[in-house]
Scaffold this active site. Structure first.
Site, PDB file in Angstrom:
ATOM      1  N   LYS A   9       0.943  -1.420   0.189  1.00  0.00           N
ATOM      2  CA  LYS A   9      -0.149   0.230  -0.155  1.00  0.00           C
ATOM      3  C   LYS A   9       1.126   1.306   0.360  1.00  0.00           C
ATOM      4  O   LYS A   9       0.945   2.285  -1.280  1.00  0.00           O
ATOM      5  CB  LYS A   9      -0.909  -0.472   0.996  1.00  0.00           C
ATOM      6  CG  LYS A   9      -1.715  -0.750   1.205  1.00  0.00           C
ATOM      7  CD  LYS A   9      -2.841  -0.923   2.589  1.00  0.00           C
ATOM      8  CE  LYS A   9      -3.883  -2.342   1.903  1.00  0.00           C
ATOM      9  NZ  LYS A   9      -5.070  -2.902   3.409  1.00  0.00           N
ATOM     10  N   GLN A  49      -4.528  -1.058   9.429  1.00  0.00           N
ATOM     11  CA  GLN A  49      -4.814  -2.789   8.739  1.00  0.00           C
ATOM     12  C   GLN A  49      -5.398  -3.947   9.867  1.00  0.00           C
ATOM     13  O   GLN A  49      -4.727  -3.311  10.964  1.00  0.00           O
ATOM     14  CB  GLN A  49      -3.604  -2.978   8.746  1.00  0.00           C
ATOM     15  CG  GLN A  49      -2.915  -4.485   7.661  1.00  0.00           C
ATOM     16  CD  GLN A  49      -3.707  -4.506   6.512  1.00  0.00           C
ATOM     17  OE1 GLN A  49      -3.410  -3.517   5.566  1.00  0.00           O
ATOM     18  NE2 GLN A  49      -4.591  -5.479   6.104  1.00  0.00           N
ATOM     19  N   ASP A  89     -11.057   3.649   3.867  1.00  0.00           N
ATOM     20  CA  ASP A  89     -11.293   1.149   3.440  1.00  0.00           C
ATOM     21  C   ASP A  89     -13.234   1.687   3.091  1.00  0.00           C
ATOM     22  O   ASP A  89     -13.546   0.471   3.242  1.00  0.00           O
ATOM     23  CB  ASP A  89     -11.014   0.751   5.191  1.00  0.00           C
ATOM     24  CG  ASP A  89      -9.720   0.508   4.681  1.00  0.00           C
ATOM     25  OD1 ASP A  89      -9.088  -0.371   3.626  1.00  0.00           O
ATOM     26  OD2 ASP A  89      -9.000  -0.106   5.842  1.00  0.00           O
TER      27      ASP A  89
HETATM   28  N1  GUN Z   1      -7.264  -6.585   6.121  1.00  0.00           N
HETATM   29  C1  GUN Z   1      -7.491  -7.581   4.917  1.00  0.00           C
HETATM   30  N2  GUN Z   1      -7.705  -6.430   4.077  1.00  0.00           N
HETATM   31  C2  GUN Z   1      -8.218  -5.476   4.256  1.00  0.00           C
HETATM   32  C3  GUN Z   1      -8.476  -4.257   3.531  1.00  0.00           C
HETATM   33  O1  GUN Z   1      -9.098  -3.805   3.003  1.00  0.00           O
HETATM   34  N3  GUN Z   1      -7.870  -2.855   4.638  1.00  0.00           N
HETATM   35  C4  GUN Z   1      -7.566  -3.131   6.232  1.00  0.00           C
HETATM   36  N4  GUN Z   1      -7.399  -1.837   6.613  1.00  0.00           N
HETATM   37  N5  GUN Z   1      -7.543  -4.422   6.454  1.00  0.00           N
HETATM   38  C5  GUN Z   1      -7.501  -5.110   5.714  1.00  0.00           C
END
Ligand code: GUN
Length: 286
Positions: free
Chosen positions: A52, A96, A119
């Site tokens: 990311k 996350q 998100d």
């Molecule tokens: N863990 C697995 N997928 C995601 C996501 O799309 N965003 C976040 N913040 N954590 C995750």
């Protein structure tokens, strides 16, 4: 034999569009900024977070990466989110998941300012998705919709089956397909006669986290098969929730793992961060 939907290539095209928009914003003195917060040592999460941050640099975003120790207290994490909520250089905040067990995920997500919640996990944004009036699209389901769009596949009137009912993928995916006028069914671990239901799908989206679970005999001839899974097989090799070899023979379109949905998820996160930066500019005008 299916056409392979090349998520990497589609992601590159969309990221090119984002880069061009970033340059326009920079001319107005704004650089989109994303803060990524990870707590603990989960190795898969660390890889996701690294990707990311790398993607942010590629499109010209500013980013901050907070790696907090496993034993971080709730107050400390909430204080960091509060600081980022008030930081004008940060337009998007991503915590996350999963968080270590001692931290309350719902409370932590609720602390993120809804306009920085790139998100789209905050209840306010989840509610907006239900209504179809969103600032932010949930990243993975939105990535799937982009893959369909770029492949010329319109869900309108099609029988769409989503396997998996998570808050991150299955539920919002069903909603986005519905908004695109698909006829949607959600299947899950307690569904009876699953193979019968998956075999009726024109568009099948699979997000259940079980390696190679959907096999060729469970899909319809000519189906579009989208694999959201990311697992390791018995040899430690990356694989999806779909058995690619047997489904490839029967499907009309199929996404590979890796190189299908994965690159799109991050791309949609970038898109949401760009939207968040634009949203903040609009507010500054008021
Ligand atoms: N863990 C697995 N997928 C995601 C996501 O799309 N965003 C976040 N913040 N954590 C995750």
């Amino acid at each position: 034999m299916a056409k392979i939907i090349d998520g990497k290539s589609i992601a590159q095209q969309v990221r090119g569009e984002i880069r061009a928009e970033v340059q326009k914003l920079e001319a107005e003195g704004v650089r989109p900024g994303l803060a990524v917060v990870i707590v603990g040592e989960d190795s898969a999460s660390k890889v996701y977070v690294r990707n990311k941050i790398k993607a942010c640099a590629e499109v010209g975003f500013y980013s901050e990466n907070y790696e907090l120790p496993e034993d971080t207290g709730e107050e400390e994490l909430l204080a960091l989110i509060e600081k980022l909520n008030g930081d004008p250089a940060i337009h998007g905040i991503l915590v996350q998941l999963p968080l270590p067990r001692h931290l309350d995920e719902h409370k932590v997500i609720a602390a993120i300012h809804p306009q920085k919640d790139v998100d789209a996990f905050h209840v306010q944004n989840v509610g907006k998705i239900m209504l179809g009036q969103y600032d932010f699209l949930p990243c993975t389901p939105a990535g799937v919709m982009k893959l369909l769009e770029y492949s010329g596949i319109d869900p309108a009137g099609k029988d769409c089956v989503v396997v998996g009912r998570s808050n991150i993928v299955g539920k919002p995916q069903a909603m986005l397909l519905l908004h695109a006028n698909g006829t949607v069914q959600i299947c899950h671990s307690r569904t009876r006669d699953l193979a019968q239901k998956t075999a009726a799908a024109d568009i099948l989206v699979v997000a259940i986290g079980k390696p190679k679970f959907i096999t060729g005999d469970m899909i319809r001839e000519g189906a579009v098969v989208i694999d959201v899974g990311m697992n390791r097989d018995e040899n430690g090799k990356l694989c999806g929730d779909v058995d690619f070899a047997s489904c490839f023979e029967k499907a009309s379109y199929i996404t590979p793992v890796p190189g299908g949905v994965g690159p799109m998820t991050i791309t949609m996160l970038l898109k949401n961060t760009l939207s968040a930066a634009k949203l903040s500019m609009k507010q500054d005008e008021k």
